[in-house]
Structure formats: C-alpha cells, structure tokens
Enzyme design. Structure first.
Site, PDB file in Angstrom:
ATOM      1  N   HIS A  62       1.155  -0.927  -0.089  1.00  0.00           N
ATOM      2  CA  HIS A  62       0.328  -0.198   0.060  1.00  0.00           C
ATOM      3  C   HIS A  62       1.346   1.197   0.133  1.00  0.00           C
ATOM      4  CE1 HIS A  62       0.474  -1.801   4.226  1.00  0.00           C
ATOM      5  NE2 HIS A  62       0.403  -0.353   4.388  1.00  0.00           N
ATOM      6  N   HIS A 296     -34.334 -39.391   7.324  1.00  0.00           N
ATOM      7  CA  HIS A 296     -33.771 -38.736   5.685  1.00  0.00           C
ATOM      8  C   HIS A 296     -34.970 -38.417   6.072  1.00  0.00           C
ATOM      9  CE1 HIS A 296     -37.555 -42.102   4.499  1.00  0.00           C
ATOM     10  NE2 HIS A 296     -37.178 -42.184   5.194  1.00  0.00           N
TER      11      HIS A 296
END
Length: 558
Positions: A62, A296
């Site tokens: 930066h 399930h």
C-alpha cells in the site's frame, strides 16, 4: 470499508521479483481507476520503510501517507503468483493484495484476514488455488458466529451516565474474548443510535477479535440526549455475523417488546428474547431413532413441520457427538445430522415451550414420524455401514443393463442438456436482491403446488418435500448474510444451495446423501426464475428422453 470480492482477483500471474510484482499491482490499480499514475512510487516507498509481508504467503502493498492524494477511490486488487515471489529475507509471496486507501482503512482488512492467517497451510493452499472463488474462500476463513451468551449480559449495573454504561459493555466484550483493550476507547468515539423504548445501540469494527454483542442496563434510571436510557447494546462487529440478530431485534422492537429486555431480571430472559446461546439449564430429553433408514427426508420433514407448531426455539443434536445442536424447524439442518437408526437424539427447548413441545416431539420420533418402525434390539447404537469403493468398468468390457420397464420402445430423441446460466456475482442492493429472490421462490413454490395437485400421493410427496426445503429458514438465513455482503440474489442462492448439497453428499448414509439431488433440483428451479430462463418445451408426439442426469422432479414428472 475494504471488502474482498472475486472480481478483484487476477489468477496465475508471473513476476521475476518484488519490484515487478509491485509494478503489476500499480498497473492494475491505475487501469481500474482507483489511483493516479505515480502510485507505484508510493508502493515502493512503503516497502523501503518496511516489508509489507504479512505471513502465510500474503503481502499487502500500500502507499504512504504522502501518496494518499493519488487515490481516487478506496479499493483492493489481488494478484496470485503460483510460482511465488521473493519478498525479501526468504519470504515467498503467493498472493499480493494491493491497497488503495485514503486513510487507515487497510487496518480493517488486516483484521478480516486474521482468521485466515491462523491456518497452518494457507500459503500452500493459496499457491494451489485454481479459481478466484476458491482463493477468496481461503481468505475469508471459517465463518465466525456472533457471541451472545450469559457472560455478555450485564443487568442493573452501577453507572452514572451513558459513557460509563458503554464502558461497562465494552469491558464485557473484552472479558469474553471478543475485543482488545482498546475497544472501549474506540466505542466511545462512535455515534450512538437510539432504537426506541430507551434502548440504544453502539458498535465498532476496530479492536475486534471475534464478533460479539453485549447488553447492559443501568441500576438507576438514566437519561441521554433528553431521552430515556434503559439499556445499551454494544456490538463488536466483524463481517455480517450480527445480521440475523439485528433482524430479530428489529422484530422485537416493532412488536413493542423492548421492555422485556430492559426489565429482565436474569440473563436467561434476555437471551430468550434475542435468541442467544441457550443456557445449560434449558430442558432437554433424549430418544433413540428407530427408523430403518434413519432421519431421511420424509421423517425429517414431518419432524420439522411438527416443531413449527411451537413458537419457541427447539434444537436437536446427536448425543455424544461433537456436532452442535441445530434447529428442529430446519429441514436441511435435520438432514445434515445424518442420524441413523439406533443413534440417540437429544432435543433441547427453551423453558417457555419445553413442557409442551418436548413430549410431543419425543412421542412422534418414537412412533416413527409417519413410518412403520421395528423395535430396536437391546444393543449399542448401530455402527455406520462400510463405505463401498466403486471401480469404473475396464475399457471394452461388456455391461449387463437392468431394464426399468419391460418391452422395447422407439421414437425421436428429445435431448435435454442442462444449460449453463450466467448471472452477476454482485447485486444492485440487498433490498432489491432480496425482493427478486422472494418473487422467484414464491413462483417456484406455486409451480410445485401445481405439480402436487396433479400427481398421485407417492409422487406428490417428492414435490411437498421440495416445498419444505424451499421454505427452510436455515437456507434463507444463510442467503440473507450473503445478500447483506453485496452478492446478487442468484450468486447468494446458488452458493448456499451448493454448500448444503455438499454437506449432504459428505454423509455416510447413501439415502441421506441423495438429498443433495433434491437441493440442487430446487436450486436450479429458483435460479432459472431469477435469470428468466424458460423450461424447454416437450414435443407433442411420443419421444425418448435423453438426459445426462435426472433430478428427482424430472423423474416424478414422467
């Protein structure tokens, strides 16, 4: 605020050294209109002051304070270097994150990367990442849940004014490991937000270790800015972890139940209103699952629908498992447990509904949730079945097929190829994307209802299960978090669907793992609605259907 997105990432870059890598980053920042020509000198000057190597193969170049005037717009650009770049002192960089910022906004980005830096093999994973999506997932690290428990609730605290009460809230977050010692100071500098009913809100993203929310009330009535001060929320903010809590708090305030918070005499009462972590003394009960094929889709759907008849929070977990408890009202969460016959389920309910809900749910599970069940043998819990390793047939070998129906049929082939649907990754605004998704889900729900009405009972059950999945609050909550981060409705929806489907595929039970196909089926339906993709019209004359893969609803429509 600096945010990471796949559009900012350039994969497979090459650079001979750090200087060349910096030049590539500067060119990218200039080309995308974030900085002016000359910003490269700022990147070089910053490196001369001290290396921007962050660790784990990451560098964050930066500019210097002197080059901030060259920044047009705050942003980041990421370059992956699979071959690595020597950043000095033997430090090899595989990912360089170039930052254009007018202030110290890059410090916030460092905070977001902290989780990822804790991974021991991150550098190698960054080197081997094959897509921008995979790389971004590595940087984001594991999602962090909002801390909200009894130790973050302080009631009737001795405080003479608003500042002292805020300091008390910050201290709770610091002791809870959510914030650093400087959090109290930065919290005092933020602008308080009045919520109504004498409740106030403060938050900061600086000096935060993990997201957390503290709630404090004063011992004596106080006033602040000529308004009552009955309670104060102090948020240590990190990402969108607080989004679901904020929505729940809004509902509480809209319904006029704010007094339940500031008049509470125990932390448990506050947590019950806000949906925080259940105290250890929430009532619980255990039951052995007797269903032949485990929990399930069909029995899980029955359990979720039954639980939705009770207003309070009810959770379920596998006893003696490290998995956390999940909501009983979420079909996808129930399926993700992978519960098998013989395993012990533990139900946990908040005190207000436990006496009514637990007996009903336990009885329903014992009776099979709509399925015929055989008594369990008096033995230990059933071990998971061994996982079979499937081998592909050798080239040139002859395979014996199994007919799905007797006889021979002939006709023109109707080839259905699953279309690749393009969609934007970023949305216009969270509100607009949320509305678009709601319309698409409602349309798919109506289409499924039409299929239910014209199907027999067995086939209709498939579409009813799809409707239940479509209304799953866990899926919509996960999508909402992504929408709040700026993703498009299509991108957020498909990411959550794919994640849930992969969780199902990872289960040891083949029947439960097959539910991944159901999830992807409804996922494609909603995506098609969002993107305006029309279903291929079937021929009017008889035909032979040819598909690479058939979803459950494709089979049911036959």
């Amino acid at each position: 605020m600096l945010e990471l997105a796949v559009e900012q990432i350039a994969m497979g870059q090459r650079a001979a050294d750090k200087g060349e890598a910096l030049a590539l980053l500067a060119d990218r920042l200039v080309a995308d209109g974030l900085v002016a020509e000359g910003y490269l000198a700022g990147l070089q000057a910053r490196e001369a002051q001290g290396s921007t190597f962050l660790g784990q193969g990451i560098a964050i170049p930066h500019g210097t304070p002197q080059t901030r005037a060259l920044v047009y717009a705050t942003g980041v650009r990421l370059l992956q270097f699979p071959d690595g770049v020597d950043w000095g002192d033997g430090q090899i960089v595989y990912l360089a994150i170039g930052i254009a910022a007018r202030s110290d906004e890059h410090l916030r980005l460092l905070q977001l990367l902290t989780r990822a830096l804790g991974e021991t093999d991150l550098a190698e994973a960054l080197r081997r990442a094959s897509s921008a999506e995979a790389l971004l997932k590595l940087l984001q690290g594991a999602p962090r849940e909002l801390a909200l428990d009894a130790q973050l609730v302080g009631l009737n605290l001795a405080a003479e004014d608003f500042d002292e009460l805020a300091w008390r809230g910050a201290r709770l977050l610091q002791r809870g490991g959510c914030a650093d010692s400087g959090f109290a100071a930065v919290l005092q500098q933020t602008e308080p937000l009045p919520l109504g009913e004498g409740l106030w809100w403060l938050h900061s993203e600086r000096e935060v270790r993990q997201p957390g929310l503290a709630f404090v009330t004063p011992q004596q009535p106080l006033r602040y800015r000529d308004q009552p001060l009955n309670g104060l929320f102090c948020l240590a903010s990190l990402g969108a972890a607080h989004q679901a809590l904020l929505e729940r708090l809004c509902e509480v305030l809209i319904e006029g139940r704010g007094q339940m918070l500031y008049q509470a005499t125990s932390s448990r009462a506050v947590l019950e209103v806000l949906g925080g972590e259940a105290p250890a003394d929430w009532p619980s009960a255990r039951v052995v699952l007797a269903n032949a094929h485990g929990l399930h889709a069909r029995p899980a759907k029955a359990l979720a629908q039954l639980a939705k008849g009770f207003e309070g929070e009810i959770r379920i977990r596998l006893h003696d498992s490290a998995q956390p408890a999940v909501s009983v009202k979420s079909l996808s969460k129930l399926l993700s447990l992978g519960a098998r016959r013989g395993q012990v389920l533990e139900l946990i309910a908040e005190p207000g509904v436990a006496a009514d809900a637990l007996p009903v749910l336990l009885a329903a599970i014992e009776q099979g949730l709509g399925e015929e069940v055989e008594p369990l043998p008096q033995t230990a819990a059933v071990e998971p079945p061994p996982i079979e390793t499937l081998q592909a047939p050798a080239p040139g070998s002859t395979l014996q097929g199994v007919a799905a129906a007797p006889g021979i049929a002939s006709g023109p082939a109707h080839v259905c190829v699953e279309r690749e649907i393009d969609y934007p990754l970023r949305g216009e605004s969270p509100g607009q994307e949320r509305a678009r998704l709601r319309v698409a889900i409602d349309k798919v729900h109506a289409d499924l209802q039409a299929l239910v009405q014209r199907s027999d009972k067995a086939i209709g059950e498939i579409f009813i299960t799809h409707q239940e999945m479509l209304a799953d609050p866990a899926l919509t909550d996960d999508v909402e978090v992504r929408l709040a981060q700026g993703e498009s409705a299509a991108a957020a929806w498909m990411a959550v669907i794919e994640s849930a489907a992969r969780q199902q595929e990872a289960l040891h039970d083949a029947l439960l793992a097959e539910r991944a196909a159901d999830l992807r089926d409804i996922g494609r339906r909603v995506l098609a609605q969002l993107c305006g993709v029309q279903t291929v019209v079937e021929p009017e004359q008889p035909y032979v259907l040819v598909m690479a893969e058939m979803g459950p609803s494709d089979v049911a429509r036959l």
